[in-house]
Design a protein around this motif. Structure first.
Motif, short mmCIF file in Angstrom:
data_model
loop_
_atom_site.label_atom_id
_atom_site.label_comp_id
_atom_site.label_asym_id
_atom_site.label_seq_id
_atom_site.Cartn_x
_atom_site.Cartn_y
_atom_site.Cartn_z
N GLU A 71 0.91 -1.08 -0.07
CA GLU A 71 0.14 -0.09 -0.06
C GLU A 71 0.73 1.10 0.05
N VAL A 72 0.46 2.11 -0.66
CA VAL A 72 1.35 3.21 -1.17
C VAL A 72 0.43 4.63 -0.94
N GLU A 73 0.88 5.64 -0.36
CA GLU A 73 0.16 6.79 -0.56
C GLU A 73 1.03 8.18 -0.38
N ASN A 74 0.79 8.97 -1.37
CA ASN A 74 1.50 10.33 -1.15
C ASN A 74 3.25 10.19 -1.59
N PHE A 75 3.52 9.34 -2.58
CA PHE A 75 4.82 8.88 -2.77
C PHE A 75 5.28 8.97 -4.32
N PHE A 76 5.98 9.88 -4.79
CA PHE A 76 6.40 10.26 -6.17
C PHE A 76 5.00 10.39 -6.87
N SER A 77 4.70 9.46 -7.77
CA SER A 77 3.70 9.81 -8.79
C SER A 77 2.04 9.35 -8.09
N SER B 168 3.40 5.97 -16.18
CA SER B 168 2.38 5.27 -15.66
C SER B 168 2.49 5.00 -14.06
N GLY B 169 3.84 4.73 -13.39
CA GLY B 169 4.19 4.57 -12.29
C GLY B 169 4.81 3.28 -11.79
N LYS B 170 5.39 2.62 -12.81
CA LYS B 170 5.92 1.28 -12.74
C LYS B 170 6.97 1.56 -11.68
N THR B 171 7.94 2.28 -12.08
CA THR B 171 9.35 2.74 -11.20
C THR B 171 8.78 3.02 -9.72
N THR B 172 7.79 3.95 -9.85
CA THR B 172 7.22 4.34 -8.47
C THR B 172 6.84 3.29 -7.50
N VAL B 173 6.30 2.28 -7.92
CA VAL B 173 5.92 1.06 -7.17
C VAL B 173 7.23 0.31 -6.84
N LEU B 174 8.14 0.18 -7.60
CA LEU B 174 9.44 -0.65 -7.30
C LEU B 174 10.15 0.30 -6.36
N ARG B 175 10.20 1.80 -6.53
CA ARG B 175 10.80 2.56 -5.47
C ARG B 175 10.24 2.26 -3.99
N ALA B 176 8.65 2.49 -3.94
CA ALA B 176 7.98 2.03 -2.82
C ALA B 176 8.45 0.72 -1.93
N LEU B 177 8.56 -0.08 -2.84
CA LEU B 177 8.99 -1.37 -2.24
C LEU B 177 10.31 -1.31 -1.62
N GLU B 178 11.38 -0.78 -2.56
CA GLU B 178 12.77 -0.60 -2.13
C GLU B 178 12.93 0.11 -0.91
#
Ligand SMILES: Nc1ncnc2c1ncn2[C@@H]1O[C@H](COP(=O)(O)OP(=O)(O)OP(=O)(O)O)[C@@H](O)[C@H]1O
Ligand SMILES: [Mg+2]
Length: 166
Positions: A6-12, A57-67
């Protein structure tokens, strides 16, 4: 095994988003693509996940969040590591004054201590279940400044109420 992010208010990502990879026990899996989220669980998750989508579309954002979450779990006690230098909140006026939030859920051995881990590696059956880790980063003038809260909870056998670990 990790099954939720779950991610909120992070990059895109502005509003809270939930990436839930859990697959109900009733869904057939002839190709063997899923694995139980913990030993003996009915709920499964894919062993391999691909992210696809248009540019920006936010693919890298998802990976950044996980990292970032993984780094915080491993290193947040070492105050200088990782720092908040590499992270950004969503870039609009309103998002500059609300926290960045993450949560992950995963399955595995619960009530985990070195002793329980030892027993598990020697082949003994130990208690399994799910964990939920939550992290909230406070912003000041739009910049990440400190950890507002961090918690870990567990659920024996993945059922019932969450129990606080810390
Ligand atoms: N802090 C921010 N606030 C809002 N939007 C942002 C922020 N940082 C980056 N973006 C936007 O996020 C988008 C990029 O997202 P991301 O890099 O996750 O996409 P991607 O799917 O990995 O793209 P690609 O296929 O090009 O690798 C861009 O439109 C960028 O302008
Ligand atoms: Mg990318």
């Amino acid at each position: 095994m990790l099954y939720k992010l779950e991610v909120e208010n992070f990059f895109s990502i502005r509003d809270p988003q939930v990436l839930d990879l859990s697959v109900d026990g009733k869904v057939p899996d002839p190709e063997g693509r899923y694995a139980p989220i913990f030993e003996g669980a009915d709920v499964r998750a894919p062993k391999v996940v691909a992210l696809y989508g248009a540019n920006a579309s936010g693919k890298t954002t998802v990976l950044r969040a996980l990292e970032f979450v993984v780094t915080m779990i491993r290193d947040s006690v070492a105050r200088t590591v990782p720092g908040f230098a590499g992270i950004e909140r969503f870039n609009d006026v309103e998002s500059g004054s609300r926290p960045i939030r993450f949560a992950i859920e995963l399955g595995g051995i619960i009530n985990l201590t070195p002793e329980v881990f030892q027993r598990a590696t020697s082949g003994e059956k130990v208690e399994q279940g799910t964990y939920r880790y939550e992290l909230e980063i406070e912003l000041k003038e739009g910049l990440a400044v400190r950890i507002a809260s961090e918690s870990l909870r567990q659920r024996p056998n993945g059922q019932g109420k969450w129990q606080r670990v810390y």
